[in-house]
Motif scaffolding. Sequence first.
Motif, PDB file in Angstrom:
ATOM      1  N   ASP A 221       0.831  -1.206   0.000  1.00 25.76           N
ATOM      2  CA  ASP A 221       0.000   0.000   0.000  1.00 25.76           C
ATOM      3  C   ASP A 221       0.869   1.261   0.000  1.00 25.76           C
ATOM      4  O   ASP A 221       0.442   2.337   0.411  1.00 25.76           O
ATOM      5  CB  ASP A 221      -0.944   0.008   1.202  1.00 25.76           C
ATOM      6  CG  ASP A 221      -0.219  -0.180   2.526  1.00 25.76           C
ATOM      7  OD1 ASP A 221       1.032  -0.183   2.536  1.00 25.76           O
ATOM      8  OD2 ASP A 221      -0.904  -0.313   3.561  1.00 25.76           O
ATOM      9  N   ASP A 222       2.116   1.102  -0.467  1.00 23.42           N
ATOM     10  CA  ASP A 222       3.029   2.248  -0.537  1.00 23.42           C
ATOM     11  C   ASP A 222       2.836   3.063  -1.805  1.00 23.42           C
ATOM     12  O   ASP A 222       3.265   4.217  -1.881  1.00 23.42           O
ATOM     13  CB  ASP A 222       4.482   1.759  -0.464  1.00 23.42           C
ATOM     14  CG  ASP A 222       4.830   1.165   0.886  1.00 23.42           C
ATOM     15  OD1 ASP A 222       4.997   1.934   1.841  1.00 23.42           O
ATOM     16  OD2 ASP A 222       4.905  -0.071   0.991  1.00 23.42           O
ATOM     17  N   CYS A 223       2.235   2.457  -2.805  1.00 23.87           N
ATOM     18  CA  CYS A 223       2.026   3.176  -4.064  1.00 23.87           C
ATOM     19  C   CYS A 223       0.558   3.581  -4.194  1.00 23.87           C
ATOM     20  O   CYS A 223      -0.254   3.340  -3.307  1.00 23.87           O
ATOM     21  CB  CYS A 223       2.468   2.318  -5.236  1.00 23.87           C
ATOM     22  SG  CYS A 223       1.610   0.737  -5.356  1.00 23.87           S
ATOM     23  N   SER A 224       0.219   4.150  -5.334  1.00 27.40           N
ATOM     24  CA  SER A 224      -1.135   4.681  -5.518  1.00 27.40           C
ATOM     25  C   SER A 224      -2.176   3.595  -5.738  1.00 27.40           C
ATOM     26  O   SER A 224      -3.364   3.814  -5.529  1.00 27.40           O
ATOM     27  CB  SER A 224      -1.150   5.647  -6.712  1.00 27.40           C
ATOM     28  OG  SER A 224      -0.684   4.989  -7.892  1.00 27.40           O
ATOM     29  N   SER A 225      -1.735   2.409  -6.188  1.00 26.93           N
ATOM     30  CA  SER A 225      -2.667   1.307  -6.446  1.00 26.93           C
ATOM     31  C   SER A 225      -2.269   0.086  -5.617  1.00 26.93           C
ATOM     32  O   SER A 225      -1.369  -0.666  -6.022  1.00 26.93           O
ATOM     33  CB  SER A 225      -2.671   0.946  -7.935  1.00 26.93           C
ATOM     34  OG  SER A 225      -3.040   2.052  -8.725  1.00 26.93           O
ATOM     35  N   PRO A 226      -2.897  -0.128  -4.459  1.00 26.58           N
ATOM     36  CA  PRO A 226      -2.553  -1.286  -3.615  1.00 26.58           C
ATOM     37  C   PRO A 226      -2.622  -2.589  -4.404  1.00 26.58           C
ATOM     38  O   PRO A 226      -3.546  -2.804  -5.205  1.00 26.58           O
ATOM     39  CB  PRO A 226      -3.624  -1.244  -2.520  1.00 26.58           C
ATOM     40  CG  PRO A 226      -4.024   0.197  -2.455  1.00 26.58           C
ATOM     41  CD  PRO A 226      -3.969   0.692  -3.874  1.00 26.58           C
ATOM     42  N   HIS A 227      -1.631  -3.445  -4.187  1.00 23.39           N
ATOM     43  CA  HIS A 227      -1.554  -4.695  -4.946  1.00 23.39           C
ATOM     44  C   HIS A 227      -0.778  -5.723  -4.126  1.00 23.39           C
ATOM     45  O   HIS A 227      -0.122  -5.404  -3.132  1.00 23.39           O
ATOM     46  CB  HIS A 227      -0.848  -4.464  -6.288  1.00 23.39           C
ATOM     47  CG  HIS A 227       0.551  -3.940  -6.131  1.00 23.39           C
ATOM     48  ND1 HIS A 227       1.659  -4.756  -6.027  1.00 23.39           N
ATOM     49  CD2 HIS A 227       1.014  -2.660  -6.036  1.00 23.39           C
ATOM     50  CE1 HIS A 227       2.743  -4.008  -5.881  1.00 23.39           C
ATOM     51  NE2 HIS A 227       2.390  -2.728  -5.887  1.00 23.39           N
ATOM     52  N   ASP A 228      -0.858  -6.975  -4.559  1.00 24.05           N
ATOM     53  CA  ASP A 228      -0.110  -8.047  -3.920  1.00 24.05           C
ATOM     54  C   ASP A 228       1.341  -7.967  -4.386  1.00 24.05           C
ATOM     55  O   ASP A 228       1.606  -7.878  -5.587  1.00 24.05           O
ATOM     56  CB  ASP A 228      -0.720  -9.397  -4.294  1.00 24.05           C
ATOM     57  CG  ASP A 228      -0.214 -10.528  -3.413  1.00 24.05           C
ATOM     58  OD1 ASP A 228      -0.205 -10.347  -2.190  1.00 24.05           O
ATOM     59  OD2 ASP A 228       0.171 -11.575  -3.959  1.00 24.05           O
ATOM     60  N   ALA A 229       2.281  -7.979  -3.422  1.00 30.44           N
ATOM     61  CA  ALA A 229       3.693  -7.843  -3.758  1.00 30.44           C
ATOM     62  C   ALA A 229       4.499  -8.993  -3.172  1.00 30.44           C
ATOM     63  O   ALA A 229       4.290  -9.392  -2.017  1.00 30.44           O
ATOM     64  CB  ALA A 229       4.240  -6.515  -3.234  1.00 30.44           C
ATOM     65  N   CYS A 230       5.416  -9.535  -3.961  1.00 29.29           N
ATOM     66  CA  CYS A 230       6.261 -10.628  -3.506  1.00 29.29           C
ATOM     67  C   CYS A 230       7.304 -10.128  -2.510  1.00 29.29           C
ATOM     68  O   CYS A 230       7.853  -9.033  -2.662  1.00 29.29           O
ATOM     69  CB  CYS A 230       6.970 -11.277  -4.693  1.00 29.29           C
ATOM     70  SG  CYS A 230       5.876 -12.145  -5.816  1.00 29.29           S
ATOM     71  N   VAL A 231       7.571 -10.950  -1.508  1.00 26.59           N
ATOM     72  CA  VAL A 231       8.604 -10.636  -0.521  1.00 26.59           C
ATOM     73  C   VAL A 231       9.946 -11.099  -1.073  1.00 26.59           C
ATOM     74  O   VAL A 231      10.054 -12.181  -1.656  1.00 26.59           O
ATOM     75  CB  VAL A 231       8.304 -11.326   0.819  1.00 26.59           C
ATOM     76  CG1 VAL A 231       9.459 -11.143   1.801  1.00 26.59           C
ATOM     77  CG2 VAL A 231       7.005 -10.784   1.403  1.00 26.59           C
TER      78      VAL A 231
END
Length: 268
Positions: A49-59
Amino acid sequence: MNAARFLAEIIAQGGPVYAARYQTRPEFKALTSHGFFADAGVVQSVLCDDCSSPHDACVDFEDGQYGIRCPDLGFITKSRSDLLAVQANVPKLVAQLAHTLGCKRIKSTPIFAETRRVGAIPHPQADVMVYFHPVLRDGSDLHALLDALARESKAQFGVVLTAEGTLSTPGFATVLLEDCVTFNEETGRFLVDANLPMLAGVPFKNTGGRPREYEAKLAKVIEARTASGRALPGQNEEARAVLADFKSDFPDTNAPALSTIKRRLSEL
């Protein structure tokens, strides 16, 4: 706080869970402090949720630091605690249940796959076998349980404790974990409230004495006194103190005799 229900919910998920999702829950904090959740590394992905479009991000792990990959912002550093995965400590739970029930024939490892033998509850009529199987929601769960039980000696009476699902098991009573145990936050122990031999169908034999309705409650009193350091060194003195606490904590329950309390103290 219903710690038993919460722990059952986590067990039923069948693997590691994202710790940050539960960190505000008092049940999570209490159970973690007493060792019922174990570190399971880090999760594979989280919500960015750090960018303008929250998305699933790989660790990912880069230059000695954990972080997530964002298409817009690139590698975003995160602390390991923000990405921590934990898993329910089922062996600890099973060991506590075996101790509380006074079981014999205890087994510390699964008998097969995810099925664990808690142990055998000694009973005048016949020993009652107790097992733990994580979920009994569908036919595949039941098949896995029956496959494990086929490797055990056949029991006349038995109970299967489960975190979720109540499919009936031939020859066994199925009982949800949350329906038969309570968590003592002060001592950090799960205690069994239900009469498992009765649930297993063991016939009641009236010997002329009053039913042992106090057993689980007596165990609670003794456990609490021991954990809080209030237990007295002399058995006679401690038995009298336990009786006083029992009458205070459970005024509506017939109190056990001093001789019964002394015997229970000796067993423990």
